[in-house]
Design a protein around this motif. Structure first.
Motif, PDB file in Angstrom:
ATOM      1  N   SER A  61     116.445 125.976  49.413  1.00 17.92           N
ATOM      2  CA  SER A  61     115.963 124.924  48.507  1.00 17.92           C
ATOM      3  C   SER A  61     115.816 125.477  47.100  1.00 17.92           C
ATOM      4  CB  SER A  61     114.611 124.398  48.984  1.00 17.92           C
ATOM      5  OG  SER A  61     114.744 123.786  50.245  1.00 17.92           O
ATOM      6  N   MET A  62     116.296 124.696  46.139  1.00 19.87           N
ATOM      7  CA  MET A  62     116.188 125.106  44.749  1.00 19.87           C
ATOM      8  C   MET A  62     115.470 124.017  43.969  1.00 19.87           C
ATOM      9  SD  MET A  62     119.062 126.215  41.960  1.00 19.87           S
ATOM     10  CE  MET A  62     119.248 127.828  42.660  1.00 19.87           C
ATOM     11  N   VAL A  63     114.477 124.430  43.189  1.00 18.51           N
ATOM     12  CA  VAL A  63     113.728 123.507  42.346  1.00 18.51           C
ATOM     13  C   VAL A  63     113.680 124.094  40.942  1.00 18.51           C
ATOM     14  CG1 VAL A  63     111.542 122.307  41.992  1.00 18.51           C
ATOM     15  CG2 VAL A  63     112.303 122.840  44.327  1.00 18.51           C
ATOM     16  N   LEU A  64     114.182 123.347  39.984  1.00 16.30           N
ATOM     17  CA  LEU A  64     114.128 123.766  38.584  1.00 16.30           C
ATOM     18  C   LEU A  64     113.160 122.859  37.830  1.00 16.30           C
ATOM     19  CD1 LEU A  64     117.899 124.303  37.733  1.00 16.30           C
ATOM     20  CD2 LEU A  64     116.211 126.015  38.390  1.00 16.30           C
ATOM     21  N   VAL A  65     112.297 123.464  37.041  1.00 17.18           N
ATOM     22  CA  VAL A  65     111.379 122.715  36.187  1.00 17.18           C
ATOM     23  C   VAL A  65     111.752 123.056  34.747  1.00 17.18           C
ATOM     24  CG1 VAL A  65     108.978 122.296  35.574  1.00 17.18           C
ATOM     25  CG2 VAL A  65     109.579 122.780  37.951  1.00 17.18           C
ATOM     26  N   ASP A  66     112.407 122.115  34.094  1.00 17.54           N
ATOM     27  CA  ASP A  66     112.859 122.310  32.714  1.00 17.54           C
ATOM     28  C   ASP A  66     111.894 121.653  31.745  1.00 17.54           C
ATOM     29  OD1 ASP A  66     115.242 123.612  33.397  1.00 17.54           O
ATOM     30  OD2 ASP A  66     116.330 121.726  33.575  1.00 17.54           O
ATOM     31  N   GLU A  67     111.745 122.279  30.583  1.00 22.86           N
ATOM     32  CA  GLU A  67     110.949 121.689  29.514  1.00 22.86           C
ATOM     33  C   GLU A  67     111.893 121.241  28.399  1.00 22.86           C
ATOM     34  OE1 GLU A  67     106.817 123.393  28.866  1.00 22.86           O
ATOM     35  OE2 GLU A  67     107.989 125.167  29.418  1.00 22.86           O
ATOM     36  N   VAL A  68     111.679 120.025  27.946  1.00 29.22           N
ATOM     37  CA  VAL A  68     112.491 119.450  26.885  1.00 29.22           C
ATOM     38  C   VAL A  68     111.636 119.382  25.624  1.00 29.22           C
ATOM     39  CG1 VAL A  68     113.794 117.410  26.172  1.00 29.22           C
ATOM     40  CG2 VAL A  68     113.764 118.083  28.577  1.00 29.22           C
ATOM     41  N   ALA A  69     112.200 119.821  24.499  1.00 31.63           N
ATOM     42  CA  ALA A  69     111.470 119.791  23.237  1.00 31.63           C
ATOM     43  C   ALA A  69     111.015 118.374  22.910  1.00 31.63           C
ATOM     44  CB  ALA A  69     112.337 120.329  22.107  1.00 31.63           C
ATOM     45  N   ASP A  70     109.824 118.263  22.341  1.00 35.04           N
ATOM     46  CA  ASP A  70     109.290 116.960  21.960  1.00 35.04           C
ATOM     47  C   ASP A  70     110.297 116.237  21.073  1.00 35.04           C
ATOM     48  OD1 ASP A  70     107.314 114.979  21.993  1.00 35.04           O
ATOM     49  OD2 ASP A  70     106.406 115.711  20.156  1.00 35.04           O
ATOM     50  N   GLY A  71     110.601 115.008  21.414  1.00 30.28           N
ATOM     51  CA  GLY A  71     111.580 114.236  20.666  1.00 30.28           C
ATOM     52  C   GLY A  71     113.011 114.506  21.072  1.00 30.28           C
ATOM     53  N   GLY A  72     113.219 115.377  22.073  1.00 22.72           N
ATOM     54  CA  GLY A  72     114.563 115.747  22.503  1.00 22.72           C
ATOM     55  C   GLY A  72     115.092 114.898  23.645  1.00 22.72           C
ATOM     56  N   TRP A  73     114.492 113.759  23.877  1.00 22.39           N
ATOM     57  CA  TRP A  73     114.958 112.879  24.933  1.00 22.39           C
ATOM     58  C   TRP A  73     114.583 111.453  24.596  1.00 22.39           C
ATOM     59  CZ3 TRP A  73     111.190 111.367  28.990  1.00 22.39           C
ATOM     60  CH2 TRP A  73     109.911 111.791  28.712  1.00 22.39           C
ATOM     61  N   GLY A  74     115.195 110.526  25.265  1.00 21.98           N
ATOM     62  CA  GLY A  74     114.928 109.133  24.953  1.00 21.98           C
ATOM     63  C   GLY A  74     115.273 108.210  26.094  1.00 21.98           C
ATOM     64  N   ARG A  75     114.937 106.947  25.896  1.00 18.80           N
ATOM     65  CA  ARG A  75     115.180 105.914  26.889  1.00 18.80           C
ATOM     66  C   ARG A  75     115.384 104.602  26.140  1.00 18.80           C
ATOM     67  NH1 ARG A  75     112.185 101.906  28.953  1.00 18.80           N
ATOM     68  NH2 ARG A  75     110.348 102.585  27.834  1.00 18.80           N
ATOM     69  N   ASP A  87     117.576 103.546  24.090  1.00 19.97           N
ATOM     70  CA  ASP A  87     117.938 103.703  22.680  1.00 19.97           C
ATOM     71  C   ASP A  87     116.765 104.053  21.775  1.00 19.97           C
ATOM     72  OD1 ASP A  87     119.986 103.842  20.778  1.00 19.97           O
ATOM     73  OD2 ASP A  87     119.583 101.801  20.082  1.00 19.97           O
ATOM     74  N   GLU A  88     115.708 104.655  22.350  1.00 19.23           N
ATOM     75  CA  GLU A  88     114.555 105.067  21.554  1.00 19.23           C
ATOM     76  C   GLU A  88     114.233 106.522  21.853  1.00 19.23           C
ATOM     77  OE1 GLU A  88     109.812 104.062  20.897  1.00 19.23           O
ATOM     78  OE2 GLU A  88     110.917 102.996  22.443  1.00 19.23           O
ATOM     79  N   THR A  89     114.083 107.326  20.818  1.00 19.52           N
ATOM     80  CA  THR A  89     113.656 108.706  20.983  1.00 19.52           C
ATOM     81  C   THR A  89     112.181 108.703  21.359  1.00 19.52           C
ATOM     82  OG1 THR A  89     115.228 109.476  19.347  1.00 19.52           O
ATOM     83  CG2 THR A  89     113.395 110.942  19.844  1.00 19.52           C
ATOM     84  N   LEU A  90     111.861 109.430  22.413  1.00 21.32           N
ATOM     85  CA  LEU A  90     110.476 109.478  22.881  1.00 21.32           C
ATOM     86  C   LEU A  90     109.799 110.756  22.416  1.00 21.32           C
ATOM     87  CD1 LEU A  90     110.985 108.193  26.520  1.00 21.32           C
ATOM     88  CD2 LEU A  90     110.140 106.919  24.558  1.00 21.32           C
ATOM     89  N   THR A  91     108.552 110.634  22.077  1.00 24.80           N
ATOM     90  CA  THR A  91     107.720 111.783  21.736  1.00 24.80           C
ATOM     91  C   THR A  91     106.449 111.694  22.572  1.00 24.80           C
ATOM     92  OG1 THR A  91     106.538 110.640  19.964  1.00 24.80           O
ATOM     93  CG2 THR A  91     108.571 111.817  19.358  1.00 24.80           C
ATOM     94  N   MET A  92     105.763 112.817  22.683  1.00 27.82           N
ATOM     95  CA  MET A  92     104.514 112.828  23.439  1.00 27.82           C
ATOM     96  C   MET A  92     103.496 111.882  22.792  1.00 27.82           C
ATOM     97  SD  MET A  92     104.519 116.876  24.397  1.00 27.82           S
ATOM     98  CE  MET A  92     102.803 116.914  24.800  1.00 27.82           C
ATOM     99  N   GLU A  93     103.476 111.846  21.484  1.00 25.39           N
ATOM    100  CA  GLU A  93     102.548 110.959  20.785  1.00 25.39           C
ATOM    101  C   GLU A  93     102.807 109.495  21.148  1.00 25.39           C
ATOM    102  OE1 GLU A  93     101.011 109.858  16.281  1.00 25.39           O
ATOM    103  OE2 GLU A  93     102.707 111.214  16.526  1.00 25.39           O
ATOM    104  N   LYS A  94     104.069 109.083  21.144  1.00 25.83           N
ATOM    105  CA  LYS A  94     104.420 107.697  21.489  1.00 25.83           C
ATOM    106  C   LYS A  94     103.997 107.351  22.908  1.00 25.83           C
ATOM    107  CE  LYS A  94     108.527 107.078  18.584  1.00 25.83           C
ATOM    108  NZ  LYS A  94     110.008 106.890  18.624  1.00 25.83           N
ATOM    109  N   MET A  95     104.098 108.339  23.814  1.00 28.90           N
ATOM    110  CA  MET A  95     103.782 108.087  25.216  1.00 28.90           C
ATOM    111  C   MET A  95     102.309 108.328  25.545  1.00 28.90           C
ATOM    112  SD  MET A  95     107.159 109.588  27.118  1.00 28.90           S
ATOM    113  CE  MET A  95     106.967 111.216  26.405  1.00 28.90           C
ATOM    114  N   GLY A  96     101.547 108.845  24.579  1.00 31.53           N
ATOM    115  CA  GLY A  96     100.130 109.103  24.811  1.00 31.53           C
ATOM    116  C   GLY A  96      99.855 110.284  25.716  1.00 31.53           C
TER     117      GLY A  96
END
Length: 70
Positions: A41-55, A57-66
Protein backbone atom coordinates in the motif's frame (compact mmCIF):
# COMPACT_ATOMS: atom_id res chain seq x y z
CA UNK A 1 -0.88 -2.14 -5.29
CA UNK A 2 -3.42 0.12 -3.54
CA UNK A 3 -2.48 3.77 -3.94
CA UNK A 4 -3.90 7.00 -2.50
CA UNK A 5 -2.69 10.53 -3.17
CA UNK A 6 -4.05 13.29 -0.95
CA UNK A 7 -3.48 16.96 -1.65
CA UNK A 8 -3.84 19.56 1.11
CA UNK A 9 -3.11 23.27 1.29
CA UNK A 10 0.45 23.81 2.45
CA UNK A 11 0.74 24.41 6.18
CA UNK A 12 -2.59 22.85 7.21
CA UNK A 13 -1.23 19.51 8.42
CA UNK A 14 1.50 18.78 10.92
CA UNK A 15 3.57 15.59 10.88
CA UNK A 16 1.22 13.80 13.30
CA UNK A 17 -1.84 14.48 11.13
CA UNK A 18 -0.02 13.26 8.02
CA UNK A 19 1.01 10.10 9.84
CA UNK A 20 -2.59 9.52 10.95
CA UNK A 21 -3.84 9.91 7.36
CA UNK A 22 -1.27 7.35 6.19
CA UNK A 23 -2.18 4.86 8.95
CA UNK A 24 -5.93 5.23 8.50
CA UNK A 25 -5.75 4.94 4.71
CA UNK A 26 -3.58 1.83 4.96
CA UNK A 27 -6.04 0.35 7.46
CA UNK A 28 -8.89 1.03 5.02
CA UNK A 29 -7.01 -0.76 2.21
CA UNK A 30 -6.42 -3.75 4.51
CA UNK A 31 -10.11 -3.76 5.49
CA UNK A 32 -11.17 -3.89 1.84
CA UNK A 33 -8.48 -6.15 0.35
CA UNK A 34 -7.00 -8.12 3.24
CA UNK A 35 -3.79 -8.03 5.25
CA UNK A 36 -1.71 -9.11 2.25
CA UNK A 37 -1.92 -5.62 0.71
CA UNK A 38 -0.34 -3.82 3.69
CA UNK A 39 3.27 -4.08 2.46
CA UNK A 40 2.24 -2.92 -1.01
CA UNK A 41 0.00 0.00 0.00
CA UNK A 42 1.23 3.44 -0.92
CA UNK A 43 -0.12 6.69 0.51
CA UNK A 44 1.22 10.07 -0.56
CA UNK A 45 0.33 13.26 1.28
CA UNK A 46 1.18 16.24 -0.92
CA UNK A 47 1.08 19.88 0.08
CA UNK A 48 -0.01 22.44 -2.48
CA UNK A 49 1.09 26.06 -2.16
CA UNK A 50 -1.67 28.44 -1.09
CA UNK A 51 -3.43 29.65 -4.22
CA UNK A 52 -1.90 26.82 -6.28
CA UNK A 53 -5.18 25.05 -6.91
CA UNK A 54 -8.72 25.84 -7.85
CA UNK A 55 -12.22 24.64 -8.53
CA UNK A 56 -14.93 25.83 -10.90
CA UNK A 57 -12.61 28.37 -12.55
CA UNK A 58 -11.70 30.01 -9.23
CA UNK A 59 -8.30 30.00 -7.55
CA UNK A 60 -8.73 28.87 -3.97
CA UNK A 61 -6.80 30.17 -1.00
CA UNK A 62 -6.92 29.17 2.65
CA UNK A 63 -8.36 32.58 3.49
CA UNK A 64 -11.24 32.13 1.01
CA UNK A 65 -12.01 28.71 2.47
CA UNK A 66 -11.68 29.82 6.10
CA UNK A 67 -8.88 27.34 6.85
CA UNK A 68 -6.45 28.45 9.58
CA UNK A 69 -2.74 27.80 9.17
CA UNK A 70 -0.99 25.52 11.68
Amino acid sequence: MPFANYKFPQGTLDAAKKEEIIHRTTAMFVEYFGEGVRPYSMVLVDEVADGGWGRADETLTMEKMGIPRN
